[in-house]
Design a protein around this motif. Structure first.
Motif, PDB file in Angstrom:
ATOM      1  N   PHE A  25       0.853  -1.192   0.000  1.00  0.00           N
ATOM      2  CA  PHE A  25       0.000   0.000   0.000  1.00  0.00           C
ATOM      3  C   PHE A  25       0.887   1.240   0.000  1.00  0.00           C
ATOM      4  O   PHE A  25       1.914   1.281   0.691  1.00  0.00           O
ATOM      5  CB  PHE A  25      -0.909   0.054   1.240  1.00  0.00           C
ATOM      6  CG  PHE A  25      -1.924  -1.047   1.296  1.00  0.00           C
ATOM      7  CD1 PHE A  25      -3.130  -0.948   0.599  1.00  0.00           C
ATOM      8  CD2 PHE A  25      -1.678  -2.196   2.049  1.00  0.00           C
ATOM      9  CE1 PHE A  25      -4.066  -1.963   0.654  1.00  0.00           C
ATOM     10  CE2 PHE A  25      -2.608  -3.217   2.108  1.00  0.00           C
ATOM     11  CZ  PHE A  25      -3.802  -3.108   1.405  1.00  0.00           C
ATOM     12  N   LEU A  26       0.457   2.231  -0.760  1.00  0.00           N
ATOM     13  CA  LEU A  26       1.125   3.539  -0.808  1.00  0.00           C
ATOM     14  C   LEU A  26       0.141   4.571  -0.264  1.00  0.00           C
ATOM     15  O   LEU A  26      -1.029   4.573  -0.631  1.00  0.00           O
ATOM     16  CB  LEU A  26       1.482   3.886  -2.264  1.00  0.00           C
ATOM     17  CG  LEU A  26       1.796   5.355  -2.559  1.00  0.00           C
ATOM     18  CD1 LEU A  26       3.119   5.770  -1.901  1.00  0.00           C
ATOM     19  CD2 LEU A  26       1.865   5.596  -4.075  1.00  0.00           C
ATOM     20  N   SER A  27       0.622   5.438   0.583  1.00  0.00           N
ATOM     21  CA  SER A  27      -0.218   6.526   1.097  1.00  0.00           C
ATOM     22  C   SER A  27      -0.172   7.708   0.137  1.00  0.00           C
ATOM     23  O   SER A  27       0.903   8.043  -0.379  1.00  0.00           O
ATOM     24  CB  SER A  27       0.334   6.956   2.464  1.00  0.00           C
ATOM     25  OG  SER A  27      -0.464   7.970   3.008  1.00  0.00           O
ATOM     26  N   LEU A  28      -1.302   8.320  -0.123  1.00  0.00           N
ATOM     27  CA  LEU A  28      -1.344   9.573  -0.884  1.00  0.00           C
ATOM     28  C   LEU A  28      -1.833  10.661   0.055  1.00  0.00           C
ATOM     29  O   LEU A  28      -2.867  10.495   0.713  1.00  0.00           O
ATOM     30  CB  LEU A  28      -2.272   9.451  -2.090  1.00  0.00           C
ATOM     31  CG  LEU A  28      -1.794   8.477  -3.174  1.00  0.00           C
ATOM     32  CD1 LEU A  28      -2.791   8.422  -4.328  1.00  0.00           C
ATOM     33  CD2 LEU A  28      -0.400   8.825  -3.698  1.00  0.00           C
ATOM     34  N   ASP A  29      -1.085  11.732   0.139  1.00  0.00           N
ATOM     35  CA  ASP A  29      -1.359  12.773   1.137  1.00  0.00           C
ATOM     36  C   ASP A  29      -1.211  14.162   0.522  1.00  0.00           C
ATOM     37  O   ASP A  29      -0.408  14.363  -0.398  1.00  0.00           O
ATOM     38  CB  ASP A  29      -0.358  12.648   2.295  1.00  0.00           C
ATOM     39  CG  ASP A  29      -0.457  11.310   2.989  1.00  0.00           C
ATOM     40  OD1 ASP A  29      -1.298  11.174   3.881  1.00  0.00           O
ATOM     41  OD2 ASP A  29       0.283  10.376   2.600  1.00  0.00           O
ATOM     42  N   GLY A  42      -0.155  -9.805  14.031  1.00  0.00           N
ATOM     43  CA  GLY A  42      -1.369 -10.316  14.681  1.00  0.00           C
ATOM     44  C   GLY A  42      -2.179  -9.255  15.389  1.00  0.00           C
ATOM     45  O   GLY A  42      -2.899  -9.547  16.344  1.00  0.00           O
ATOM     46  N   SER A  43      -2.073  -8.005  14.961  1.00  0.00           N
ATOM     47  CA  SER A  43      -2.833  -6.945  15.643  1.00  0.00           C
ATOM     48  C   SER A  43      -4.293  -6.942  15.189  1.00  0.00           C
ATOM     49  O   SER A  43      -5.135  -6.275  15.793  1.00  0.00           O
ATOM     50  CB  SER A  43      -2.206  -5.578  15.352  1.00  0.00           C
ATOM     51  OG  SER A  43      -2.357  -5.268  13.978  1.00  0.00           O
ATOM     52  N   GLY A  44      -4.571  -7.637  14.098  1.00  0.00           N
ATOM     53  CA  GLY A  44      -5.939  -7.652  13.594  1.00  0.00           C
ATOM     54  C   GLY A  44      -6.303  -6.395  12.829  1.00  0.00           C
ATOM     55  O   GLY A  44      -7.452  -6.220  12.432  1.00  0.00           O
ATOM     56  N   VAL A  45      -5.322  -5.518  12.655  1.00  0.00           N
ATOM     57  CA  VAL A  45      -5.576  -4.262  11.944  1.00  0.00           C
ATOM     58  C   VAL A  45      -5.013  -4.390  10.537  1.00  0.00           C
ATOM     59  O   VAL A  45      -3.928  -4.944  10.348  1.00  0.00           O
ATOM     60  CB  VAL A  45      -4.878  -3.101  12.695  1.00  0.00           C
ATOM     61  CG1 VAL A  45      -4.989  -1.799  11.917  1.00  0.00           C
ATOM     62  CG2 VAL A  45      -5.455  -2.939  14.079  1.00  0.00           C
ATOM     63  N   SER A  46      -5.748  -3.877   9.561  1.00  0.00           N
ATOM     64  CA  SER A  46      -5.253  -3.932   8.178  1.00  0.00           C
ATOM     65  C   SER A  46      -3.923  -3.173   8.073  1.00  0.00           C
ATOM     66  O   SER A  46      -3.781  -2.090   8.643  1.00  0.00           O
ATOM     67  CB  SER A  46      -6.284  -3.270   7.257  1.00  0.00           C
ATOM     68  OG  SER A  46      -5.642  -2.702   6.140  1.00  0.00           O
ATOM     69  N   PRO A  47      -2.951  -3.725   7.336  1.00  0.00           N
ATOM     70  CA  PRO A  47      -1.657  -3.011   7.210  1.00  0.00           C
ATOM     71  C   PRO A  47      -1.829  -1.600   6.678  1.00  0.00           C
ATOM     72  O   PRO A  47      -1.089  -0.695   7.060  1.00  0.00           O
ATOM     73  CB  PRO A  47      -0.875  -3.885   6.220  1.00  0.00           C
ATOM     74  CG  PRO A  47      -1.517  -5.225   6.263  1.00  0.00           C
ATOM     75  CD  PRO A  47      -2.951  -5.015   6.623  1.00  0.00           C
ATOM     76  N   SER A  48      -2.825  -1.385   5.833  1.00  0.00           N
ATOM     77  CA  SER A  48      -3.006  -0.047   5.268  1.00  0.00           C
ATOM     78  C   SER A  48      -3.352   0.979   6.354  1.00  0.00           C
ATOM     79  O   SER A  48      -3.116   2.180   6.186  1.00  0.00           O
ATOM     80  CB  SER A  48      -4.098  -0.059   4.190  1.00  0.00           C
ATOM     81  OG  SER A  48      -5.308  -0.535   4.748  1.00  0.00           O
ATOM     82  N   ALA A  49      -3.899   0.521   7.482  1.00  0.00           N
ATOM     83  CA  ALA A  49      -4.255   1.455   8.565  1.00  0.00           C
ATOM     84  C   ALA A  49      -3.016   2.164   9.108  1.00  0.00           C
ATOM     85  O   ALA A  49      -3.120   3.253   9.672  1.00  0.00           O
ATOM     86  CB  ALA A  49      -4.971   0.719   9.685  1.00  0.00           C
ATOM     87  N   TYR A  50      -1.848   1.522   8.908  1.00  0.00           N
ATOM     88  CA  TYR A  50      -0.618   2.152   9.408  1.00  0.00           C
ATOM     89  C   TYR A  50      -0.173   3.319   8.513  1.00  0.00           C
ATOM     90  O   TYR A  50       0.813   3.985   8.781  1.00  0.00           O
ATOM     91  CB  TYR A  50       0.494   1.108   9.562  1.00  0.00           C
ATOM     92  CG  TYR A  50       0.169   0.140  10.682  1.00  0.00           C
ATOM     93  CD1 TYR A  50       0.466   0.465  12.001  1.00  0.00           C
ATOM     94  CD2 TYR A  50      -0.493  -1.062  10.430  1.00  0.00           C
ATOM     95  CE1 TYR A  50       0.137  -0.389  13.038  1.00  0.00           C
ATOM     96  CE2 TYR A  50      -0.835  -1.924  11.462  1.00  0.00           C
ATOM     97  CZ  TYR A  50      -0.510  -1.582  12.762  1.00  0.00           C
ATOM     98  OH  TYR A  50      -0.842  -2.407  13.797  1.00  0.00           O
TER      99      TYR A  50
END
Ligand SMILES: NC(=O)c1ccc[n+]([C@@H]2O[C@H](COP(=O)([O-])OP(=O)(O)OC[C@H]3O[C@@H](n4cnc5c(N)ncnc54)[C@H](OP(=O)(O)O)[C@@H]3O)[C@@H](O)[C@H]2O)c1
Length: 332
Positions: free
Chosen positions: A44-48, A116-124
């Motif tokens: 995933f790439l962030s666009l800001d 194993g945080s259960g959070v989608s990697p994109s959330a980071y």
């Protein structure tokens, strides 16, 4: 392993609104990690909004992307090969790796995502990444809303605004978002739980008066432009404004007239209005301290003395035109 690394380069610098013609898509070999490096397949790439600034060579807090360089941006991805003791294939990492499919990064520039945080990697890249962190700092360090205060946040459905409003609400503030369109406003109130959300496309003046009848204590500025214009006069005495960004103005060329308040963000400036009458003790204090400095020759002053009360009106008009030189007084 994929055969090539897709990269997006900055081809030219836009004046005003950027378009596809300012970018170039190229393929290059997938890099080989050297000692200490990690080969990452970006997922995933962030666009800001800040990336608009990196496309320009105007002076800023960070250097521009060079022409022909890979566009800057944060990515999350999976480690494929590692020459660094802290990373192993299969780890998820984040880092400022640019608009590309792969990169070989020194391990010290990467952050390992919790497994194993259960959070989608994109959330980071968003809520748990730079935008969320920005919101957290702006609310808890800069604005510090108190319970019951009215907190307004612009671009409320966006990456920063959504977190800012939720954090402020948890601190007990009454949170009013501003967003573009009914659908975004509904999301902000119904899903994010803000107390109200105003659609800036429908005109803000009357809506702000209705939603913030006692004025605004805290304003989290993400947008600038006409939103800022509507919010400013509604700030309460001793209110606080956190200047995070002014995305509405990033494409404006030439820049809008008036002071460019992005300097506040770029240079982390503090801007504070004050009134002398809020400091009653200062009168006696300064009379004592100033008199000592005067006696010791450490404080200079000059007076411009108009003669006769009848000349006061003309002298006053002159003051407003800069004709006085020093403190203007009238000898009666
Ligand atoms: N200081 C820092 O360290 C820092 C860090 C991160 C971000 N920022 C700044 O924070 C702000 C928000 O960033 P973000 O990542 O959360 O962006 P975002 O909200 O995900 O996207 C930008 C949003 O701004 C609103 N907008 C754009 N043009 C507008 C206009 N002309 N008038 C009113 N609203 C407009 C739009 O929302 P609506 O449709 O709702 O209007 C748009 O969706 C930006 O100014 C960014 O530069 C600063």
């Amino acid at each position: 392993m994929a055969e090539a690394n897709l990269q997006i380069l900055l081809k030219s610098r836009p004046e005003g609104r950027p378009g596809p013609e300012h970018f170039e898509l190229v393929q290059s070999p997938i890099p080989e990690p050297r000692h200490g490096e990690v080969l990452v397949r970006h997922r995933f790439l962030s666009l800001d909004p800040y990336m608009r600034g990196r496309m320009s060579d105007a002076v800023s807090y960070a250097p521009p992307v060079p022409l022909g360089g890979v566009m800057e941006g944060e990515c999350v991805g999976e480690v494929v090969q590692s020459q660094h003791p802290n990373f192993a294939p299969g780890d998820w990492v984040s880092g400022a790796r640019g608009w590309q499919g792969w990169s070989a990064a020194h391990g010290s520039t990467l952050v390992k995502l919790p497994a194993g945080s259960g959070v989608s990697p994109s959330a980071y890249l968003g809520v748990l990444g730079m935008p969320g962190r920005t919101a957290w700092i702006g609310v808890t360090e800069v604005l510090r809303p108190k319970p019951g205060e009215t907190f307004v946040v612009a671009a409320a459905s966006g990456a920063v605004g959504a977190v800012a409003g939720q954090v402020a609400r948890r601190m007990g503030a009454r949170v009013v978002g501003i967003a573009g369109g009914a659908e975004k406003c509904r999301y902000v109130t119904e899903e994010l739980g803000f107390d109200a959300c105003l659609d800036h496309r429908e005109g803000l003046e009357a809506a702000l008066d209705a939603a913030c009848p006692n004025g605004i204590d805290c304003y989290f500025e993400n947008v600038g432009g006409s939103v800022q214009k509507s919010v400013f006069p509604r700030m309460r005495e001793f209110g606080r404004i956190a200047f995070c960004g002014m995305v509405a103005e990033y494409n404006q060329s030439p820049p809008p007239p008036g002071p460019n308040l992005m300097a506040l963000v770029r240079k982390r400036l503090t801007l504070q209005g004050f009134l002398v009458n809020d400091h009653p003790r200062a009168g006696q204090e300064w009379m004592r301290n100033g008199a000592v400095l005067l006696r010791e020759g450490k404080l200079q002053f000059r007076e411009d003395v108009a003669q006769g009360l009848e000349n006061a009106p003309a002298a006053f008009v002159g003051l407003l035109e800069g004709r006085n030189f020093g403190k203007l007084v009238v000898a009666i």
